[in-house]
Design a protein around this motif. Sequence first.
Motif, PDB file in Angstrom:
ATOM      1  N   LEU A 406      -4.240  66.920  41.695  1.00 26.91           N
ATOM      2  CA  LEU A 406      -3.645  68.088  40.941  1.00 26.91           C
ATOM      3  C   LEU A 406      -2.365  68.317  41.146  1.00 26.91           C
ATOM      4  O   LEU A 406      -2.080  69.161  41.926  1.00 26.91           O
ATOM      5  CB  LEU A 406      -4.745  69.270  41.568  1.00 26.91           C
ATOM      6  N   PRO A 407      -1.305  67.848  40.213  1.00 27.76           N
ATOM      7  CA  PRO A 407       0.116  67.915  40.304  1.00 27.76           C
ATOM      8  C   PRO A 407       0.309  69.460  40.082  1.00 27.76           C
ATOM      9  O   PRO A 407      -0.360  70.138  39.176  1.00 27.76           O
ATOM     10  CB  PRO A 407       0.509  67.236  39.507  1.00 27.76           C
ATOM     11  N   THR A 437      -1.413  67.834  50.409  1.00 25.34           N
ATOM     12  CA  THR A 437      -0.200  67.724  49.531  1.00 25.34           C
ATOM     13  C   THR A 437       0.462  66.574  49.808  1.00 25.34           C
ATOM     14  O   THR A 437       0.660  65.829  50.894  1.00 25.34           O
ATOM     15  CB  THR A 437       0.389  68.836  49.504  1.00 25.34           C
ATOM     16  N   GLU A 438       0.838  65.825  48.608  1.00 27.15           N
ATOM     17  CA  GLU A 438       1.813  64.717  48.424  1.00 27.15           C
ATOM     18  C   GLU A 438       2.897  65.031  47.617  1.00 27.15           C
ATOM     19  O   GLU A 438       2.681  65.793  46.495  1.00 27.15           O
ATOM     20  CB  GLU A 438       0.931  63.524  48.612  1.00 27.15           C
ATOM     21  N   PRO A 439       3.935  63.850  47.734  1.00 27.75           N
ATOM     22  CA  PRO A 439       4.961  64.345  46.557  1.00 27.75           C
ATOM     23  C   PRO A 439       4.369  63.976  45.305  1.00 27.75           C
ATOM     24  O   PRO A 439       3.471  62.816  45.304  1.00 27.75           O
ATOM     25  CB  PRO A 439       6.101  63.298  47.217  1.00 27.75           C
ATOM     26  N   VAL A 445       0.734  64.395  35.531  1.00 24.79           N
ATOM     27  CA  VAL A 445       0.869  65.629  34.371  1.00 24.79           C
ATOM     28  C   VAL A 445       0.226  66.804  35.120  1.00 24.79           C
ATOM     29  O   VAL A 445      -0.831  66.882  35.672  1.00 24.79           O
ATOM     30  CB  VAL A 445       0.080  65.136  33.269  1.00 24.79           C
ATOM     31  N   VAL A 446       0.831  67.696  34.908  1.00 26.31           N
ATOM     32  CA  VAL A 446       0.586  69.133  35.756  1.00 26.31           C
ATOM     33  C   VAL A 446      -0.614  69.905  34.538  1.00 26.31           C
ATOM     34  O   VAL A 446      -0.233  69.996  33.292  1.00 26.31           O
ATOM     35  CB  VAL A 446       1.960  70.136  35.895  1.00 26.31           C
ATOM     36  N   PRO A 447      -1.689  70.099  34.979  1.00 24.57           N
ATOM     37  CA  PRO A 447      -2.505  70.864  34.049  1.00 24.57           C
ATOM     38  C   PRO A 447      -2.387  72.192  33.804  1.00 24.57           C
ATOM     39  O   PRO A 447      -2.396  72.801  35.058  1.00 24.57           O
ATOM     40  CB  PRO A 447      -3.939  70.301  34.651  1.00 24.57           C
ATOM     41  N   ALA A 465       7.824  68.611  42.272  1.00 24.01           N
ATOM     42  CA  ALA A 465       6.588  68.775  42.287  1.00 24.01           C
ATOM     43  C   ALA A 465       5.805  68.117  43.380  1.00 24.01           C
ATOM     44  O   ALA A 465       6.250  67.321  44.304  1.00 24.01           O
ATOM     45  CB  ALA A 465       6.313  68.445  40.776  1.00 24.01           C
ATOM     46  N   LEU A 466       4.562  68.889  43.564  1.00 24.52           N
ATOM     47  CA  LEU A 466       3.590  68.159  44.590  1.00 24.52           C
ATOM     48  C   LEU A 466       2.343  67.868  43.975  1.00 24.52           C
ATOM     49  O   LEU A 466       1.908  68.400  42.744  1.00 24.52           O
ATOM     50  CB  LEU A 466       3.304  69.228  45.806  1.00 24.52           C
TER      51      LEU A 466
END
Lengths: 826, 345
Positions: A406-407, A437-439, A445-447, A465-466
């Motif tokens: 989940l970005p 979390t990861e880079p 795509v950010v939902p 972003a993460l």
Amino acid sequence: MRVPLSWLGDYVDVDLTPEALADRLTLLGMEVQGIERRGIDWQRVVVGELLTVEPHPGSDHLLVTTVRTGPAEPVLTVLTGASNVAAGQRVPVAVPGAVLPGGRRIEVTRMAGRESQGMLCSGDELGLTTDADGILILPPDAPVGVAMADLFGDVVLDVDVKPNRGDALSLIGLAREVAAATGARVRWPEIALEETGPAVESRVAVEVLDERLCPRFVARLVDGVTVGPSSLRVQARLTAAGVRPVSNVVDASNYVMLELGKPTHTFDAAGIAGGRIVVRPARTGERLETLDHVVRDLTPETLLIADPAGPLSIAGVMGGASSEVGMATRTVVIESAVFDPVAIRRAAHHYALRSEASLRFEKGQETRLARIGADRVAQLVAAWAGGSVAPGRVDTAPAEPEPARLPFRPSRVSGLLGTTIRVDAIRDLLARVDVRTEPARPGDVVPVATGFPGVPLDGAAAAEALVAIVPTHRRDMEIEADVTEEVARVLGYDRVPGRLPETPMPEYRPDPRRTVDDVRDALAGRGLDEVVTHALVGPLDHERIGIAGDDPATIRVTNPLSAEHSQLRRSLLPGLVRVLVENERQRRVDLSLFEIGHVHDLVDGVPVERAVLGILLAGDQAGVAWNQAARPADLWEVRGLVTALCARLGALRPTAARPGTVASYEHPGRTATLLVAGPDGGVDAVLGRVFQPHPAYLEAAEVRSTHVAVALLDLDVLQAAIPAVRRYVPFPRVPAVERDLAIVVGDGTAAGEVERVVRDAAAPLLRTLRLFDVYAGAPLAPGERSLAFRLTLQSPERTLTDEEIDATVGRVVDALRTRLGAHIRA
Amino acid sequence: MDLDTLSARLSALEQSGLGAIRAAGDPDALDAVHVAYLGRRGELKTLLGGIGALPGPDRPKVGAIGNAVREALEAALEARRRELGAAALDARLAREAVDVTLPGRPVRRGSLHPLIETNREIARIFGQFGFVVYEGPEVETDVRNFQALNIPPDHPARDLWDTLYTDVPGYLLRTHTSPGQIHVMQRAAPPIRALLPGRCFRYEAVDASHGFEFFQVEGLMVDEGTTMADLRGLLDAFAQAMFGRGRPTRFRPGYYPFTEPSVAFDVQCVVCDGRGCASCKRTGWMTILGAGMVHPVVLRNGGLDPERYQGFAFGLGTDRIAILRYGIDDIRMFLENDLRFLEQF
């Protein structure tokens, strides 16, 4: 969800008092709505050892026992009516002076001539299990003399788990929440199976006909079980959690439902024809006797667990009687499946069978729990009921999804909360709820909004972003805002600072409540009491005002709480009259009430709401006093009130006309339609009615008073009649002239008619017109009456001459004669 | 008649005149005395008529004496007139005396219903912060009441609202004022600060704290950069206005499908001031409203781009606020309209 803390302790260490734990959970969004202390009402109930058990010589159903409750305690003689006791057993003993749940006191009593020094308790009497038939037999190692409360007392939290957190409808799920709050570690139960015998595939086959409705079905088989009651510890845990113990096999299934949040079902393998399970929708005409021994007609929307012979159970809702696990069951088939949440919800509603299981299914199930649940139930059945677990599982969809990526943008997290949270702090907070979390990578795509296209990240955006790696049990985390909530939740909502908005103000907008409030203030200022009555009324209310039960313009509630409140009101009258009747019952008979509310009509298939002002006056309007006469409510009272209200609001003066038709609830001779000039001076708009109710209506509505007057006014018309701005009109400095005219008309001519003719003819010099006398009788002819008006004539700029005055009066007299056939009384 | 005689008679006239004035018991009698002594044909005039018979040098003396007598009588008349007037007024006042403890003429006091007044007070408070009032219908579509608010058909969250349905397909009785969010977003462009008061309906058994008809006020604020901190600040201001300065408040997670994050807003119990009592279920806190940041799906359904706009919404139970504000222990009082209740507002 009821959470026994002793049970929760299996999965997480808690170093907090129950109150402190409740507070932490509440602040984490798992609201604790109650804390129950079980065992607090077992005063002086201790573990006793039965030394002897003999029949009572004077009774055929009583036993005489002797009980040891400690090395230093005297041996007690206790009588019991239960038959399941034997010497050597350990049982709960309520010694004299004990108090049981419900405040029941135990003292030394005599039964059939023998003294009983206390009472042996059943599980039900203690609220520890639900068994009321026999004495609760404690484990043989239960320490004699120790208080039951010390051994089996517990604290149970009542946690309100929100619908989006089906994963937390379990002890393991709430253990995860405790861990998030305290930093403790979650301990999963150790699931290890000893598998023997032929493989499960040789005993059970599963076919799923609709994989959308049943994405996964896992079956296991346990052979050679001995069905009986579960251990006291298991029964006590289930009871504390609000689930009734049934048998070791069924309890194992329920235990896992509470432990893991995974509902499963156990079948007696002998009840499954050929060991073949088919998951399919029901066919028209199929029937099933469910576990509650009700034979149900199944609808084609219902998902079934079936065998070649027919339905076995309603999937996710309730099992069937034919395959129920009972005392004779030797082989158990365990179903651990995932079903379509909507299908389960609909079925549970349709059959009115909402259960702990269906509640969990309809919130969605984690795919991997189907496997884990099957293993865990098999383990517990084998441990509690004996038998051997057949090797392997039948699994229709063994692949298990990876955690979702989940970005999200940390800047958006801070931007939504209104407080800056450092990126590493965000990562730490998420880690506490098992969200790694990861880079992010370019192209992620950010939902942003479920069901809408997300925001793709370019290189620069991706660098900031993460990606949240969402554990599979968190089915509620889908969009960026869900990550924000998770961060805020673990951080503590109270850490969001308060400040007043600095963003621009909205455009001016006139207050739509302004007129309503002006009306309220004006009427309350005139001494009326404002009421609020139900918008939902009954068919009888409508029938009394002439609206038939099946009137097509009435909007009805299809699932009313009662017939009395099953229709949306078409008029404020029934509600106002009800207030009158209720107050009359309290001997309050002089009332002046008003209500502003919506009435509802169905117009061309569409609901239409109108705002209406209703006024009801009843009884004496003057007020009982030593120095004034009563003034019973009547048409004139309410008419005067409406006139004053309109004047106060700056609206044009309403005129009264005889109504074209009169409603059944209106007095045919005491009802007037009120008209106000249209907004542009055009056609008059109907403001509403003033009337005295028909005596027959009042009687039917059980009104005692005979003096009732009502106004029902359309608020939108009233509002339209109020000018947007009030203009001052200079008043003439020159003297006014008064002329009185006694106008003789036939009975059939309405005063309002006369008034209108006078106004028309006397304009523009007429300033005010007041009716000051109405007279009939000699010397007037029968059928005639005289209406005496006082005309005040005035010119804005100069003193009127006699000629001008006479000309105006002459015009009035002529108009009255020609238009109404009236003459002037000398 | 000589000087001495005349003087003596004038003096006697004065004495008898003063006596007559004293004896006059009312204004009429006094007038008669006036005429009799000082009138055109009165005794003084008559007596002075004899002045011509006196020797010349005596005449002014008699004239002076006569004037003195006239003045004395006139002064006495005036004094007596005042005396009689004052007595008459006293008598009138005595006649007019009443029992001043009798009650005044009854004037109905009138009253405003506490629910509607509470709604107005809520609107006043938020009005200070630029919130303007909108209205939405009581009979709502399933689409606006649920679906546009991110609650699809058959969603388990529907259990949060026990709904009364109508026989008009697609319409129900609104279970909350939240569909007003959609109405406002479709009618107005940001910046939005809106309040929507209204009557709501639920399938709910009636008891002291529940009714199937109740009132709510919805609040909505949407703009670029509206934050949860703004929500907290405004709700704190509201709590101060409604329940007094310095009353502690608390933000904790809640759940609504149409807000994310969702908030439950608590104020310290107004009954026990946080010590714990039956009213607050021993928690020391009372939840007065639910709120949260408007869910991006709801913004979309309202026609707004969630990448550009964000905002918050809250839903206040008017009944609950009114109960706390007035110390009412039974919600049923509101719709019973017993005059003994209404007359207290």
